[in-house]
Design an enzyme around this catalytic site. Structure first.
Site, PDB file in Angstrom:
ATOM      1  N   THR A  12       0.821  -1.222   0.000  1.00 51.22           N
ATOM      2  CA  THR A  12       0.000   0.000   0.000  1.00 51.22           C
ATOM      3  C   THR A  12       0.851   1.267   0.000  1.00 51.22           C
ATOM      4  OG1 THR A  12      -0.091  -0.206   2.396  1.00 51.22           O
ATOM      5  CG2 THR A  12      -1.982  -1.076   1.160  1.00 51.22           C
ATOM      6  N   ARG A  40      -3.442  -2.118   9.660  1.00 54.56           N
ATOM      7  CA  ARG A  40      -4.319  -0.984   9.304  1.00 54.56           C
ATOM      8  C   ARG A  40      -4.947  -1.186   7.932  1.00 54.56           C
ATOM      9  NH1 ARG A  40       0.276   1.206  11.570  1.00 54.56           N
ATOM     10  NH2 ARG A  40       1.351   1.275   9.557  1.00 54.56           N
ATOM     11  N   SER A  41      -4.193  -1.790   7.016  1.00 56.17           N
ATOM     12  CA  SER A  41      -4.696  -1.978   5.639  1.00 56.17           C
ATOM     13  C   SER A  41      -5.272  -3.366   5.416  1.00 56.17           C
ATOM     14  CB  SER A  41      -3.563  -1.802   4.627  1.00 56.17           C
ATOM     15  OG  SER A  41      -2.861  -0.634   4.864  1.00 56.17           O
ATOM     16  N   ARG A 100      21.567  -4.520   4.157  1.00 56.10           N
ATOM     17  CA  ARG A 100      22.427  -4.122   3.026  1.00 56.10           C
ATOM     18  C   ARG A 100      23.919  -4.354   3.272  1.00 56.10           C
ATOM     19  NH1 ARG A 100      19.462   1.572   2.123  1.00 56.10           N
ATOM     20  NH2 ARG A 100      17.609   0.828   1.019  1.00 56.10           N
ATOM     21  N   CYS A 129      18.140   4.723  -2.484  1.00 59.94           N
ATOM     22  CA  CYS A 129      17.747   5.327  -3.770  1.00 59.94           C
ATOM     23  C   CYS A 129      18.757   6.354  -4.291  1.00 59.94           C
ATOM     24  CB  CYS A 129      16.357   5.945  -3.670  1.00 59.94           C
ATOM     25  SG  CYS A 129      15.956   6.652  -2.076  1.00 59.94           S
ATOM     26  N   GLN A 156      17.442  15.411  -2.735  1.00 61.82           N
ATOM     27  CA  GLN A 156      16.527  14.276  -2.616  1.00 61.82           C
ATOM     28  C   GLN A 156      15.070  14.706  -2.481  1.00 61.82           C
ATOM     29  OE1 GLN A 156      19.975  11.948  -0.140  1.00 61.82           O
ATOM     30  NE2 GLN A 156      17.887  11.223   0.198  1.00 61.82           N
ATOM     31  N   SER A 159       9.374  12.144  -1.682  1.00 64.65           N
ATOM     32  CA  SER A 159       8.817  10.792  -1.725  1.00 64.65           C
ATOM     33  C   SER A 159       9.836   9.747  -1.289  1.00 64.65           C
ATOM     34  CB  SER A 159       8.282  10.454  -3.121  1.00 64.65           C
ATOM     35  OG  SER A 159       9.341  10.533  -4.063  1.00 64.65           O
ATOM     36  N   ARG A 244      17.681  17.614   1.294  1.00 65.52           N
ATOM     37  CA  ARG A 244      16.268  17.367   0.933  1.00 65.52           C
ATOM     38  C   ARG A 244      15.723  18.612   0.246  1.00 65.52           C
ATOM     39  NH1 ARG A 244      14.129  12.430   1.062  1.00 65.52           N
ATOM     40  NH2 ARG A 244      14.776  12.106   3.227  1.00 65.52           N
ATOM     41  N   HIS A 251      15.434  11.886  -7.372  1.00 65.70           N
ATOM     42  CA  HIS A 251      16.630  12.235  -6.599  1.00 65.70           C
ATOM     43  C   HIS A 251      17.740  12.612  -7.580  1.00 65.70           C
ATOM     44  CE1 HIS A 251      14.740  10.874  -3.051  1.00 65.70           C
ATOM     45  NE2 HIS A 251      15.499   9.838  -2.723  1.00 65.70           N
TER      46      HIS A 251
HETATM   47  N1  LIG Z   1      10.396   6.000  -1.095  1.00 61.04           N
HETATM   48  C1  LIG Z   1      11.566   5.736  -1.670  1.00 61.04           C
HETATM   49  O1  LIG Z   1      12.058   6.477  -2.562  1.00 61.04           O
HETATM   50  C2  LIG Z   1      12.338   4.521  -1.258  1.00 61.04           C
HETATM   51  C3  LIG Z   1      13.484   4.211  -1.975  1.00 61.04           C
HETATM   52  C4  LIG Z   1      14.227   3.104  -1.610  1.00 61.04           C
HETATM   53  C5  LIG Z   1      13.814   2.343  -0.547  1.00 61.04           C
HETATM   54  N2  LIG Z   1      12.691   2.660   0.144  1.00 61.04           N
HETATM   55  C6  LIG Z   1      12.285   1.807   1.262  1.00 61.04           C
HETATM   56  O2  LIG Z   1      11.058   1.175   0.946  1.00 61.04           O
HETATM   57  C7  LIG Z   1      10.305   0.967   2.144  1.00 61.04           C
HETATM   58  C8  LIG Z   1       8.906   1.538   1.985  1.00 61.04           C
HETATM   59  O3  LIG Z   1       9.007   2.891   1.659  1.00 61.04           O
HETATM   60  P1  LIG Z   1       7.791   3.748   1.087  1.00 61.04           P
HETATM   61  O4  LIG Z   1       8.443   4.991   0.616  1.00 61.04           O
HETATM   62  O5  LIG Z   1       6.923   2.958   0.175  1.00 61.04           O
HETATM   63  O6  LIG Z   1       6.961   4.071   2.440  1.00 61.04           O
HETATM   64  P2  LIG Z   1       5.397   4.302   2.651  1.00 61.04           P
HETATM   65  O7  LIG Z   1       4.784   4.990   1.499  1.00 61.04           O
HETATM   66  O8  LIG Z   1       5.323   4.953   3.993  1.00 61.04           O
HETATM   67  O9  LIG Z   1       4.798   2.825   2.745  1.00 61.04           O
HETATM   68  C9  LIG Z   1       5.119   1.974   3.802  1.00 61.04           C
HETATM   69  C10 LIG Z   1       4.517   0.595   3.574  1.00 61.04           C
HETATM   70  O10 LIG Z   1       4.916  -0.243   4.661  1.00 61.04           O
HETATM   71  C11 LIG Z   1       3.756  -0.779   5.271  1.00 61.04           C
HETATM   72  N3  LIG Z   1       3.922  -0.935   6.706  1.00 61.04           N
HETATM   73  C12 LIG Z   1       4.173   0.022   7.616  1.00 61.04           C
HETATM   74  N4  LIG Z   1       4.179  -0.497   8.859  1.00 61.04           N
HETATM   75  C13 LIG Z   1       3.919  -1.807   8.716  1.00 61.04           C
HETATM   76  C14 LIG Z   1       3.769  -2.903   9.630  1.00 61.04           C
HETATM   77  N5  LIG Z   1       3.888  -2.733  10.949  1.00 61.04           N
HETATM   78  N6  LIG Z   1       3.508  -4.125   9.142  1.00 61.04           N
HETATM   79  C15 LIG Z   1       3.364  -4.315   7.797  1.00 61.04           C
HETATM   80  N7  LIG Z   1       3.476  -3.328   6.891  1.00 61.04           N
HETATM   81  C16 LIG Z   1       3.758  -2.098   7.347  1.00 61.04           C
HETATM   82  C17 LIG Z   1       2.679   0.221   4.986  1.00 61.04           C
HETATM   83  O11 LIG Z   1       1.408  -0.389   5.157  1.00 61.04           O
HETATM   84  P3  LIG Z   1       0.122   0.463   5.675  1.00 61.04           P
HETATM   85  O12 LIG Z   1      -0.341   1.245   4.480  1.00 61.04           O
HETATM   86  O13 LIG Z   1      -0.797  -0.608   6.089  1.00 61.04           O
HETATM   87  O14 LIG Z   1       0.606   1.337   6.787  1.00 61.04           O
HETATM   88  C18 LIG Z   1       3.005   0.594   3.546  1.00 61.04           C
HETATM   89  O15 LIG Z   1       2.536  -0.417   2.677  1.00 61.04           O
HETATM   90  C19 LIG Z   1      11.135   1.560   3.273  1.00 61.04           C
HETATM   91  O16 LIG Z   1      11.904   0.519   3.840  1.00 61.04           O
HETATM   92  C20 LIG Z   1      12.031   2.540   2.549  1.00 61.04           C
HETATM   93  O17 LIG Z   1      13.239   2.771   3.247  1.00 61.04           O
HETATM   94  C21 LIG Z   1      11.934   3.735  -0.196  1.00 61.04           C
END
Ligand SMILES: NC(=O)c1ccc[n+]([C@@H]2O[C@H](COP(=O)([O-])OP(=O)(O)OC[C@H]3O[C@@H](n4cnc5c(N)ncnc54)[C@H](OP(=O)(O)O)[C@@H]3O)[C@@H](O)[C@H]2O)c1
Length: 337
Positions: A12, A40-41, A100, A129, A156, A159, A244, A251
Protein backbone atom coordinates in the site's frame (compact mmCIF):
# COMPACT_ATOMS: atom_id res chain seq x y z
CA UNK A 1 2.18 -19.54 -18.04
CA UNK A 2 4.32 -19.30 -14.91
CA UNK A 3 3.00 -20.52 -11.55
CA UNK A 4 5.46 -18.31 -9.70
CA UNK A 5 4.02 -16.64 -6.57
CA UNK A 6 5.22 -13.09 -5.90
CA UNK A 7 4.47 -11.29 -2.64
CA UNK A 8 4.63 -7.51 -2.39
CA UNK A 9 5.17 -6.59 1.25
CA UNK A 10 4.32 -2.94 1.88
CA UNK A 11 1.97 -3.08 -1.09
CA UNK A 12 0.00 0.00 0.00
CA UNK A 13 3.05 2.31 0.18
CA UNK A 14 4.47 4.49 -2.59
CA UNK A 15 7.17 1.95 -3.42
CA UNK A 16 4.84 -1.06 -3.12
CA UNK A 17 2.28 0.51 -5.46
CA UNK A 18 5.05 1.32 -7.94
CA UNK A 19 6.26 -2.30 -7.74
CA UNK A 20 2.83 -3.56 -8.71
CA UNK A 21 2.67 -1.31 -11.75
CA UNK A 22 6.22 -2.24 -12.80
CA UNK A 23 5.51 -5.98 -12.47
CA UNK A 24 2.58 -5.40 -14.79
CA UNK A 25 4.42 -3.10 -17.24
CA UNK A 26 7.35 -5.51 -17.59
CA UNK A 27 5.04 -8.49 -17.85
CA UNK A 28 6.99 -10.24 -15.12
CA UNK A 29 6.37 -13.98 -15.36
CA UNK A 30 4.16 -14.84 -12.42
CA UNK A 31 1.14 -16.94 -11.65
CA UNK A 32 -0.21 -14.99 -8.70
CA UNK A 33 0.50 -12.01 -6.49
CA UNK A 34 -0.06 -11.60 -2.76
CA UNK A 35 -0.29 -8.14 -1.20
CA UNK A 36 0.75 -7.53 2.39
CA UNK A 37 0.81 -4.46 4.60
CA UNK A 38 0.08 -3.54 8.20
CA UNK A 39 -2.99 -4.46 10.20
CA UNK A 40 -4.32 -0.98 9.30
CA UNK A 41 -4.70 -1.98 5.64
CA UNK A 42 -5.45 -5.67 6.16
CA UNK A 43 -8.75 -6.65 4.57
CA UNK A 44 -8.82 -3.67 2.21
CA UNK A 45 -9.27 -4.46 -1.46
CA UNK A 46 -6.76 -3.26 -4.04
CA UNK A 47 -7.39 -3.13 -7.79
CA UNK A 48 -4.44 -4.75 -9.57
CA UNK A 49 -3.60 -5.98 -13.05
CA UNK A 50 -4.33 -9.47 -11.71
CA UNK A 51 -7.80 -8.53 -10.46
CA UNK A 52 -9.11 -7.34 -7.10
CA UNK A 53 -6.89 -8.48 -4.26
CA UNK A 54 -7.41 -8.42 -0.52
CA UNK A 55 -4.45 -6.99 1.40
CA UNK A 56 -3.10 -9.42 4.00
CA UNK A 57 -1.77 -8.51 7.43
CA UNK A 58 1.97 -9.18 7.23
CA UNK A 59 2.05 -10.25 10.87
CA UNK A 60 -0.52 -13.00 10.17
CA UNK A 61 0.62 -14.02 6.67
CA UNK A 62 1.79 -17.56 5.94
CA UNK A 63 4.91 -17.30 3.75
CA UNK A 64 4.83 -20.85 2.48
CA UNK A 65 4.51 -21.18 -1.30
CA UNK A 66 5.94 -17.73 -2.03
CA UNK A 67 8.76 -17.77 -4.60
CA UNK A 68 9.79 -14.10 -4.57
CA UNK A 69 8.98 -11.57 -1.85
CA UNK A 70 9.53 -7.90 -2.63
CA UNK A 71 9.80 -6.19 0.77
CA UNK A 72 9.22 -2.44 1.12
CA UNK A 73 7.62 -2.00 4.51
CA UNK A 74 10.49 -0.46 6.48
CA UNK A 75 13.57 -1.91 8.10
CA UNK A 76 11.87 -3.11 11.28
CA UNK A 77 9.44 -5.28 9.28
CA UNK A 78 12.26 -6.61 7.12
CA UNK A 79 14.29 -7.59 10.17
CA UNK A 80 11.29 -9.25 11.81
CA UNK A 81 9.78 -11.07 8.83
CA UNK A 82 12.25 -11.41 5.93
CA UNK A 83 14.32 -14.23 7.49
CA UNK A 84 11.11 -16.25 8.04
CA UNK A 85 10.05 -15.72 4.43
CA UNK A 86 13.50 -16.83 3.25
CA UNK A 87 13.42 -19.88 5.54
CA UNK A 88 10.04 -20.80 4.02
CA UNK A 89 11.63 -20.85 0.55
CA UNK A 90 11.12 -17.35 -0.83
CA UNK A 91 13.91 -15.23 -2.22
CA UNK A 92 13.49 -11.89 -0.46
CA UNK A 93 14.43 -8.72 -2.32
CA UNK A 94 14.53 -6.10 0.38
CA UNK A 95 14.23 -2.37 -0.14
CA UNK A 96 15.11 -1.39 3.41
CA UNK A 97 18.57 -0.83 4.84
CA UNK A 98 18.16 -3.78 7.26
CA UNK A 99 20.56 -6.23 5.59
CA UNK A 100 22.43 -4.12 3.03
CA UNK A 101 25.78 -4.20 4.75
CA UNK A 102 25.59 -7.82 5.95
CA UNK A 103 28.16 -10.23 4.55
CA UNK A 104 26.37 -12.87 2.47
CA UNK A 105 23.64 -10.43 1.42
CA UNK A 106 24.26 -9.16 -2.13
CA UNK A 107 23.64 -5.45 -2.65
CA UNK A 108 22.70 -5.18 -6.29
CA UNK A 109 22.24 -2.36 -8.78
CA UNK A 110 20.89 -4.07 -11.85
CA UNK A 111 23.09 -3.10 -14.79
CA UNK A 112 26.08 -2.37 -12.56
CA UNK A 113 26.90 -5.47 -10.46
CA UNK A 114 24.38 -8.07 -11.63
CA UNK A 115 26.67 -10.99 -10.89
CA UNK A 116 26.50 -10.29 -7.15
CA UNK A 117 23.05 -11.96 -7.05
CA UNK A 118 24.73 -15.30 -7.62
CA UNK A 119 25.96 -15.52 -4.04
CA UNK A 120 22.63 -14.92 -2.34
CA UNK A 121 21.44 -17.00 0.58
CA UNK A 122 17.75 -16.11 0.46
CA UNK A 123 17.94 -12.33 0.93
CA UNK A 124 19.14 -9.75 -1.62
CA UNK A 125 19.23 -6.05 -0.78
CA UNK A 126 18.24 -3.15 -2.96
CA UNK A 127 20.53 -0.16 -2.38
CA UNK A 128 19.44 3.22 -1.08
CA UNK A 129 17.75 5.33 -3.77
CA UNK A 130 20.41 8.06 -3.86
CA UNK A 131 23.25 5.55 -4.01
CA UNK A 132 21.40 3.81 -6.85
CA UNK A 133 21.26 6.96 -9.00
CA UNK A 134 24.92 7.69 -8.38
CA UNK A 135 26.02 4.11 -9.11
CA UNK A 136 24.27 4.13 -12.48
CA UNK A 137 26.63 6.92 -13.53
CA UNK A 138 29.75 6.03 -11.52
CA UNK A 139 29.68 2.27 -12.18
CA UNK A 140 30.39 2.34 -15.94
CA UNK A 141 33.11 4.99 -15.48
CA UNK A 142 34.71 2.96 -12.68
CA UNK A 143 34.86 -0.15 -14.87
CA UNK A 144 36.82 1.81 -17.47
CA UNK A 145 39.19 3.86 -15.33
CA UNK A 146 39.12 2.67 -11.68
CA UNK A 147 37.21 5.02 -9.39
CA UNK A 148 39.37 6.63 -6.73
CA UNK A 149 37.14 9.21 -5.02
CA UNK A 150 33.70 10.80 -5.14
CA UNK A 151 32.62 14.16 -3.74
CA UNK A 152 28.83 13.98 -3.83
CA UNK A 153 25.90 16.22 -2.97
CA UNK A 154 22.37 14.87 -3.33
CA UNK A 155 19.11 16.73 -3.93
CA UNK A 156 16.53 14.28 -2.62
CA UNK A 157 12.79 14.32 -3.28
CA UNK A 158 10.27 14.09 -0.46
CA UNK A 159 8.82 10.79 -1.72
CA UNK A 160 12.11 9.23 -0.65
CA UNK A 161 10.60 9.46 2.82
CA UNK A 162 7.42 7.66 1.70
CA UNK A 163 3.82 8.79 1.30
CA UNK A 164 4.10 10.89 4.48
CA UNK A 165 6.87 12.93 2.87
CA UNK A 166 4.67 13.69 -0.12
CA UNK A 167 1.73 14.63 2.11
CA UNK A 168 3.92 16.91 4.22
CA UNK A 169 5.27 18.91 1.26
CA UNK A 170 1.85 19.29 -0.35
CA UNK A 171 0.24 20.30 2.98
CA UNK A 172 2.94 22.87 3.72
CA UNK A 173 2.72 24.34 0.21
CA UNK A 174 -0.94 25.05 0.88
CA UNK A 175 -0.31 26.44 4.37
CA UNK A 176 2.78 28.57 3.70
CA UNK A 177 1.84 29.46 0.13
CA UNK A 178 -1.07 31.65 1.20
CA UNK A 179 1.34 34.32 2.47
CA UNK A 180 3.97 34.85 -0.24
CA UNK A 181 4.91 38.21 1.25
CA UNK A 182 5.94 36.52 4.51
CA UNK A 183 7.94 33.92 2.56
CA UNK A 184 9.85 36.68 0.75
CA UNK A 185 10.28 39.17 3.57
CA UNK A 186 10.11 37.12 6.75
CA UNK A 187 7.35 36.52 9.26
CA UNK A 188 6.16 33.15 7.91
CA UNK A 189 4.62 30.86 10.50
CA UNK A 190 6.67 27.74 11.18
CA UNK A 191 4.41 24.68 10.77
CA UNK A 192 6.60 22.94 13.38
CA UNK A 193 8.67 19.77 13.12
CA UNK A 194 6.96 16.78 11.56
CA UNK A 195 8.54 14.07 9.40
CA UNK A 196 11.06 16.69 8.28
CA UNK A 197 12.47 18.67 11.18
CA UNK A 198 12.28 22.01 9.30
CA UNK A 199 9.74 23.31 6.77
CA UNK A 200 10.30 21.61 3.41
CA UNK A 201 7.92 23.71 1.28
CA UNK A 202 9.64 26.70 -0.38
CA UNK A 203 12.85 25.58 1.32
CA UNK A 204 15.95 23.39 1.08
CA UNK A 205 17.12 21.28 4.03
CA UNK A 206 20.90 20.79 4.16
CA UNK A 207 20.50 17.29 5.60
CA UNK A 208 18.47 14.22 4.66
CA UNK A 209 17.99 11.41 7.14
CA UNK A 210 19.01 11.41 10.79
CA UNK A 211 22.34 12.48 12.18
CA UNK A 212 24.42 9.50 13.29
CA UNK A 213 28.14 10.03 13.84
CA UNK A 214 30.86 12.52 12.87
CA UNK A 215 28.11 15.00 11.99
CA UNK A 216 26.90 12.92 9.03
CA UNK A 217 23.40 11.48 8.54
CA UNK A 218 22.46 7.86 8.00
CA UNK A 219 21.67 8.74 4.36
CA UNK A 220 25.20 10.08 3.95
CA UNK A 221 26.77 6.98 5.47
CA UNK A 222 24.66 4.82 3.13
CA UNK A 223 26.20 6.68 0.21
CA UNK A 224 29.68 5.92 1.56
CA UNK A 225 29.25 2.31 2.64
CA UNK A 226 26.87 1.05 -0.03
CA UNK A 227 28.96 2.53 -2.86
CA UNK A 228 32.02 0.73 -1.50
CA UNK A 229 30.15 -2.58 -1.33
CA UNK A 230 28.48 -2.31 -4.77
CA UNK A 231 31.70 -1.37 -6.55
CA UNK A 232 33.78 -3.73 -4.40
CA UNK A 233 36.05 -0.83 -3.50
CA UNK A 234 36.49 -0.93 0.30
CA UNK A 235 38.91 2.00 0.24
CA UNK A 236 36.89 4.28 -2.06
CA UNK A 237 37.06 7.88 -0.79
CA UNK A 238 33.56 9.37 -0.52
CA UNK A 239 32.61 12.85 0.73
CA UNK A 240 28.80 12.87 1.03
CA UNK A 241 26.27 15.63 1.70
CA UNK A 242 22.59 14.70 1.41
CA UNK A 243 20.09 17.51 0.94
CA UNK A 244 16.27 17.37 0.93
CA UNK A 245 14.53 19.54 -1.67
CA UNK A 246 10.84 20.35 -2.25
CA UNK A 247 10.49 17.99 -5.21
CA UNK A 248 7.92 15.18 -5.25
CA UNK A 249 9.82 12.52 -7.21
CA UNK A 250 13.39 12.33 -8.55
CA UNK A 251 16.63 12.23 -6.60
CA UNK A 252 19.51 14.16 -8.17
CA UNK A 253 23.22 13.99 -7.42
CA UNK A 254 26.10 16.21 -8.39
CA UNK A 255 29.39 14.39 -8.15
CA UNK A 256 33.08 15.03 -8.67
CA UNK A 257 34.63 11.71 -9.65
CA UNK A 258 38.35 10.99 -9.77
CA UNK A 259 39.90 7.90 -11.26
CA UNK A 260 43.18 5.99 -11.27
CA UNK A 261 43.89 7.79 -14.54
CA UNK A 262 42.66 10.95 -16.26
CA UNK A 263 39.24 10.84 -17.88
CA UNK A 264 37.99 13.36 -20.42
CA UNK A 265 34.34 14.46 -20.65
CA UNK A 266 34.20 12.94 -24.15
CA UNK A 267 35.23 9.54 -22.83
CA UNK A 268 32.75 9.79 -19.94
CA UNK A 269 29.90 10.66 -22.32
CA UNK A 270 30.84 7.80 -24.65
CA UNK A 271 30.96 5.32 -21.77
CA UNK A 272 27.61 6.40 -20.35
CA UNK A 273 25.94 6.48 -23.76
CA UNK A 274 26.59 2.76 -24.14
CA UNK A 275 25.82 1.79 -20.51
CA UNK A 276 22.44 0.21 -19.72
CA UNK A 277 19.74 2.16 -17.89
CA UNK A 278 21.29 5.61 -18.24
CA UNK A 279 20.80 8.34 -20.86
CA UNK A 280 23.13 11.27 -21.40
CA UNK A 281 21.49 14.59 -22.19
CA UNK A 282 23.79 17.03 -23.96
CA UNK A 283 21.31 19.58 -25.32
CA UNK A 284 19.93 20.54 -21.87
CA UNK A 285 20.32 19.41 -18.29
CA UNK A 286 17.83 16.80 -17.11
CA UNK A 287 15.76 17.66 -14.04
CA UNK A 288 13.73 15.64 -11.53
CA UNK A 289 10.54 16.42 -13.46
CA UNK A 290 12.14 14.82 -16.54
CA UNK A 291 13.12 11.73 -14.54
CA UNK A 292 9.81 11.17 -12.73
CA UNK A 293 7.90 8.21 -14.09
CA UNK A 294 10.66 6.87 -16.36
CA UNK A 295 13.03 3.96 -15.94
CA UNK A 296 16.33 5.43 -17.11
CA UNK A 297 18.60 7.55 -14.94
CA UNK A 298 19.41 10.80 -16.76
CA UNK A 299 22.91 12.31 -16.76
CA UNK A 300 24.06 15.72 -17.91
CA UNK A 301 26.50 18.58 -17.33
CA UNK A 302 29.45 16.23 -17.83
CA UNK A 303 32.49 18.48 -17.48
CA UNK A 304 36.22 18.27 -16.80
CA UNK A 305 37.26 19.26 -13.28
CA UNK A 306 38.68 22.77 -13.16
CA UNK A 307 40.61 22.52 -9.88
CA UNK A 308 42.76 19.40 -9.92
CA UNK A 309 42.58 18.31 -13.58
CA UNK A 310 41.73 14.84 -14.85
CA UNK A 311 38.44 14.24 -13.02
CA UNK A 312 34.79 14.51 -14.06
CA UNK A 313 31.96 16.62 -12.69
CA UNK A 314 28.52 15.34 -13.52
CA UNK A 315 24.86 15.63 -12.66
CA UNK A 316 22.51 12.63 -12.61
CA UNK A 317 18.85 12.30 -11.70
CA UNK A 318 16.67 9.23 -11.32
CA UNK A 319 13.14 8.37 -10.25
CA UNK A 320 13.65 7.29 -6.63
CA UNK A 321 10.48 5.19 -6.68
CA UNK A 322 11.38 3.38 -9.90
CA UNK A 323 15.13 2.78 -10.46
CA UNK A 324 15.74 3.96 -6.89
CA UNK A 325 13.49 1.27 -5.45
CA UNK A 326 10.72 -0.67 -7.24
CA UNK A 327 12.22 -1.04 -10.73
CA UNK A 328 15.59 -2.21 -9.43
CA UNK A 329 13.85 -4.74 -7.16
CA UNK A 330 11.92 -6.13 -10.13
CA UNK A 331 15.09 -6.15 -12.26
CA UNK A 332 16.79 -8.21 -9.52
CA UNK A 333 13.83 -10.60 -9.64
CA UNK A 334 14.30 -10.79 -13.43
CA UNK A 335 17.97 -11.70 -12.92
CA UNK A 336 16.80 -14.57 -10.68
CA UNK A 337 14.29 -16.00 -13.11
N1 LIG B 1 10.40 6.00 -1.10
C1 LIG B 1 11.57 5.74 -1.67
O1 LIG B 1 12.06 6.48 -2.56
C2 LIG B 1 12.34 4.52 -1.26
C3 LIG B 1 13.48 4.21 -1.98
C4 LIG B 1 14.23 3.10 -1.61
C5 LIG B 1 13.81 2.34 -0.55
N2 LIG B 1 12.69 2.66 0.14
C6 LIG B 1 12.29 1.81 1.26
O2 LIG B 1 11.06 1.18 0.95
C7 LIG B 1 10.31 0.97 2.14
C8 LIG B 1 8.91 1.54 1.98
O3 LIG B 1 9.01 2.89 1.66
P1 LIG B 1 7.79 3.75 1.09
O4 LIG B 1 8.44 4.99 0.62
O5 LIG B 1 6.92 2.96 0.17
O6 LIG B 1 6.96 4.07 2.44
P2 LIG B 1 5.40 4.30 2.65
O7 LIG B 1 4.78 4.99 1.50
O8 LIG B 1 5.32 4.95 3.99
O9 LIG B 1 4.80 2.82 2.75
C9 LIG B 1 5.12 1.97 3.80
C10 LIG B 1 4.52 0.60 3.57
O10 LIG B 1 4.92 -0.24 4.66
C11 LIG B 1 3.76 -0.78 5.27
N3 LIG B 1 3.92 -0.94 6.71
C12 LIG B 1 4.17 0.02 7.62
N4 LIG B 1 4.18 -0.50 8.86
C13 LIG B 1 3.92 -1.81 8.72
C14 LIG B 1 3.77 -2.90 9.63
N5 LIG B 1 3.89 -2.73 10.95
N6 LIG B 1 3.51 -4.12 9.14
C15 LIG B 1 3.36 -4.31 7.80
N7 LIG B 1 3.48 -3.33 6.89
C16 LIG B 1 3.76 -2.10 7.35
C17 LIG B 1 2.68 0.22 4.99
O11 LIG B 1 1.41 -0.39 5.16
P3 LIG B 1 0.12 0.46 5.67
O12 LIG B 1 -0.34 1.25 4.48
O13 LIG B 1 -0.80 -0.61 6.09
O14 LIG B 1 0.61 1.34 6.79
C18 LIG B 1 3.01 0.59 3.55
O15 LIG B 1 2.54 -0.42 2.68
C19 LIG B 1 11.14 1.56 3.27
O16 LIG B 1 11.90 0.52 3.84
C20 LIG B 1 12.03 2.54 2.55
O17 LIG B 1 13.24 2.77 3.25
C21 LIG B 1 11.93 3.73 -0.20
Amino acid sequence: MSDRVVAVVGATGVVGRTMLSILEQRDFPLGSVRLMASGRSAGSVAQTAWGEMVVEDLAQADPSGIDIALFSAGGARSREFAPGFAAAGAVVIDNSSAFRMEAGVPLVVAGVNDRAVEGHQGIISNPNCTTMTLMMAAGPLHRAAGLHSMHVASYQAVSGAGQKGVDELVGQMDKLGIDLDALMRGGWVDPGPALFTRPIAFNVLPFAGSETHQGYTDEEWKLVNESRKILDLPDLLVEPTCVRVPVLVGHAVVATLRFDRRMSPGEAVALLETAPGIEVWTDRAPTPLDAAGIDNVLAGRIRATVGEPGGINLWAVGDNLRKGAALNAVQIAELLV
